[in-house]
Design an enzyme around this catalytic site. Structure first.
Site, mmCIF file in Angstrom:
data_model
loop_
_atom_site.group_PDB
_atom_site.id
_atom_site.type_symbol
_atom_site.label_atom_id
_atom_site.label_comp_id
_atom_site.label_asym_id
_atom_site.label_seq_id
_atom_site.Cartn_x
_atom_site.Cartn_y
_atom_site.Cartn_z
ATOM 1 N N ASP A 1 39.622 33.520 43.824
ATOM 2 C CA ASP A 1 38.758 32.618 43.058
ATOM 3 C C ASP A 1 39.328 32.296 41.681
ATOM 4 O O ASP A 1 38.587 31.916 40.770
ATOM 5 C CB ASP A 1 37.376 33.242 42.901
ATOM 6 C CG ASP A 1 37.429 34.598 42.196
ATOM 7 O OD1 ASP A 1 38.321 35.396 42.531
ATOM 8 O OD2 ASP A 1 36.581 34.861 41.338
ATOM 9 N N LYS B 1 29.918 35.463 42.975
ATOM 10 C CA LYS B 1 30.529 36.366 42.010
ATOM 11 C C LYS B 1 30.358 35.810 40.598
ATOM 12 O O LYS B 1 30.507 34.605 40.367
ATOM 13 C CB LYS B 1 32.014 36.542 42.308
ATOM 14 C CG LYS B 1 32.764 37.327 41.229
ATOM 15 C CD LYS B 1 34.254 37.090 41.318
ATOM 16 C CE LYS B 1 34.928 37.441 40.011
ATOM 17 N NZ LYS B 1 36.377 37.242 40.031
ATOM 18 N N GLU C 1 29.431 42.167 38.362
ATOM 19 C CA GLU C 1 30.749 42.573 37.859
ATOM 20 C C GLU C 1 30.828 42.564 36.332
ATOM 21 O O GLU C 1 31.239 41.580 35.733
ATOM 22 C CB GLU C 1 31.839 41.649 38.422
ATOM 23 C CG GLU C 1 33.242 42.025 37.967
ATOM 24 C CD GLU C 1 34.309 41.062 38.451
ATOM 25 O OE1 GLU C 1 35.494 41.276 38.105
ATOM 26 O OE2 GLU C 1 33.983 40.089 39.160
ATOM 27 N N GLU D 1 33.199 43.800 34.036
ATOM 28 C CA GLU D 1 34.518 44.429 34.005
ATOM 29 C C GLU D 1 34.761 45.098 32.654
ATOM 30 O O GLU D 1 34.682 44.450 31.613
ATOM 31 C CB GLU D 1 35.622 43.408 34.271
ATOM 32 C CG GLU D 1 37.011 44.027 34.214
ATOM 33 C CD GLU D 1 38.132 43.070 34.580
ATOM 34 O OE1 GLU D 1 39.307 43.467 34.458
ATOM 35 O OE2 GLU D 1 37.831 41.925 34.979
ATOM 36 N N LYS E 1 30.948 45.195 41.681
ATOM 37 C CA LYS E 1 32.405 45.112 41.522
ATOM 38 C C LYS E 1 32.770 45.753 40.187
ATOM 39 O O LYS E 1 33.043 45.080 39.200
ATOM 40 C CB LYS E 1 32.880 43.659 41.587
ATOM 41 C CG LYS E 1 34.398 43.521 41.593
ATOM 42 C CD LYS E 1 34.856 42.104 41.894
ATOM 43 C CE LYS E 1 36.373 42.020 41.857
ATOM 44 N NZ LYS E 1 36.888 40.699 42.263
ATOM 45 N N SER F 1 37.748 44.783 46.149
ATOM 46 C CA SER F 1 37.665 43.324 45.976
ATOM 47 C C SER F 1 38.834 42.964 45.073
ATOM 48 O O SER F 1 38.682 42.804 43.860
ATOM 49 C CB SER F 1 36.327 42.915 45.352
ATOM 50 O OG SER F 1 36.297 41.517 45.137
ATOM 51 N N TYR G 1 41.126 35.166 32.803
ATOM 52 C CA TYR G 1 41.025 34.918 34.242
ATOM 53 C C TYR G 1 40.664 33.477 34.504
ATOM 54 O O TYR G 1 39.700 32.975 33.953
ATOM 55 C CB TYR G 1 39.952 35.859 34.814
ATOM 56 C CG TYR G 1 39.908 35.932 36.294
ATOM 57 C CD1 TYR G 1 41.007 36.364 37.030
ATOM 58 C CD2 TYR G 1 38.752 35.579 36.986
ATOM 59 C CE1 TYR G 1 40.951 36.452 38.410
ATOM 60 C CE2 TYR G 1 38.694 35.669 38.357
ATOM 61 C CZ TYR G 1 39.798 36.102 39.066
ATOM 62 O OH TYR G 1 39.740 36.184 40.436
#
Length: 395
Positions: free
Chosen positions: A70, A182, A222, A224, A264, A333, A395
């Site tokens: 993605d 996501k 998620e 992170e 995640k 993932s 990202y």
């Protein structure tokens, strides 16, 4: 939300989130009469609840995990540039077609997160990518956040945008064939993290999760925790526990159905610049300690991100976490940790497609074995052992 129903609070949620998650926080001036203090939870997601639970269980199936492809167009462009290709839609489509049409991929991959462009694309033969995935029993997913922007009032931290219009976009993604979503936000240890950044991350994830479930999409949650920094593993554990406590508080406040989500998380590791590197067993110990303290057993799956670890590191760490039974499916993932060798093998050349697909199957099978606790690093290539951490990675 449509068709909401009331159910009694059960042990799988109350013992993990705490009574305050379903009442007022301590110190609040608002108090219900004693006779009305019976606690109930609104089970949201309406008519989609059964489907959400089924989808989550399908993705969290033994020996399988998620292929994350993605990347935004800008990030995809950086990957293509590394092998000398221009960042065009045709090149992005060709690379993702290579990945998604790999024969036998569904033996090891249960879901694939797509960028919006890819969700609506087809192969050069005219077959929709979502149908390519379905034919291999792989659930199509979709990245729904709109990226990170500076968070005013914070210590040079970020927040994730994308809630505006999310409901209508999610409905359209569901119509196109996506069944999970996501949303990635980040927390930086070198920047604090500040209470403001943690709360913003948790609240945004919770709102996104509720909206996703209301439109039939299983939300991947998620937050992170970035690898950036020279902090010890103990500090990562402390921050991770704080972040996940806040996340589950707000998930409960937003009536998210825990059985219909996936997580995640980052693995609990030292900062990438810390002087001492942790072993897979140490990382597994700290990571599972954090999860057991914070994640209800009602959650069906923990799908780890790789976060710049080498392909082999990510697999070894996952293997170490599956050496004894866990309350949830503990899997992967991965994006770079599945794709790095594939991209370098392909080099944009049609004659290399078969070899690149074999490289993908090797990595997918390795992580499948790690999910089952049966992986061995014997015979792994030197390329697969190279770290991929990039300081300040976007990202």
């Amino acid at each position: 939300m449509a068709s909401s129903s009331l159910v009694k609070l059960n042990a799988s949620s109350s013992s993990w989130i705490g009574q305050q998650s379903f009442n007022q926080r301590s110190g609040s001036s608002c108090r219900l009469p004693v006779s009305n203090r019976r606690v109930s939870v609104v089970r949201a997601a309406g008519s989609y609840t059964d489907e959400l639970i089924k989808t989550a269980k399908t993705i969290a199936s033994p020996g399988r995990g998620i292929l994350a492809i993605d990347e935004s167009n800008a990030t995809a462009g950086k990957r293509l540039a590394s092998i000398g290709l221009d960042n065009t839609e045709a090149n992005r489509q060709a690379y993702r077609q290579l990945l998604l049409t790999t024969p036998g991929l569904g033996d090891y991959i249960s879901g694939s997160i797509l960028f919006e462009e890819t969700l609506f694309q087809s192969t050069t033969d005219g077959k929709k990518f979502v149908d390519v995935l379905r034919d291999q029993n792989i659930v199509p997913g979709i990245k729904v956040d709109k990226g990170l922007v500076p968070l005013p009032g914070s210590n040079n931290e970020s927040w994730c945008q994308g809630l505006d219009g999310l409901a209508s976009r999610s409905a359209e993604y569901y119509k196109q064939g996506a069944r999970f979503a996501k949303w990635r936000t980040v927390v930086s240890i070198p920047c604090g993290p500040s209470a403001l950044a943690v709360k913003e991350a948790a609240w945004g994830l919770a709102r996104y999760a509720a909206i996703s479930q209301d439109n039939g999409l299983v939300p991947i949650v998620e937050p992170e925790i970035l690898l950036d920094g020279d902090h010890p593993i103990e500090q990562t554990l402390e921050v991770a526990e704080r972040v996940w406590a806040e996340v589950f508080y707000y998930l409960a406040e937003n009536n998210v159905v825990f059985e219909g989500i996936l997580l995640k998380p980052s693995m609990v590791t030292p900062g990438a610049e810390h002087k001492e590197k942790a072993t897979p067993d140490t990382i597994a110990k700290y990571t599972l300690t954090m999860l057991k303290r914070r994640v209800p057993p009602a959650v069906p799956g923990i799908m780890f991100l790789s976060g710049g670890q080498s392909e082999v590191e990510a697999t070894l760490n996952l293997h170490a976490m599956n050496q004894s039974p866990n309350p949830w499916h503990v899997s992967f993932s991965y994006a770079r940790a599945l794709q790095n060798t594939v991209l370098k093998t392909w080099q944009g050349r049609p004659e290399n497609v078969d070899a690149a697909q074999r490289a993908l199957l090797i990595r997918a099978k390795a992580n499948s074995l790690a999910q089952l606790g049966k992986y061995s690093a014997e015979g792994e290539s030197e390329e697969a052992k190279k770290g991929m951490f990039v300081k300040g990675y976007t990202y």
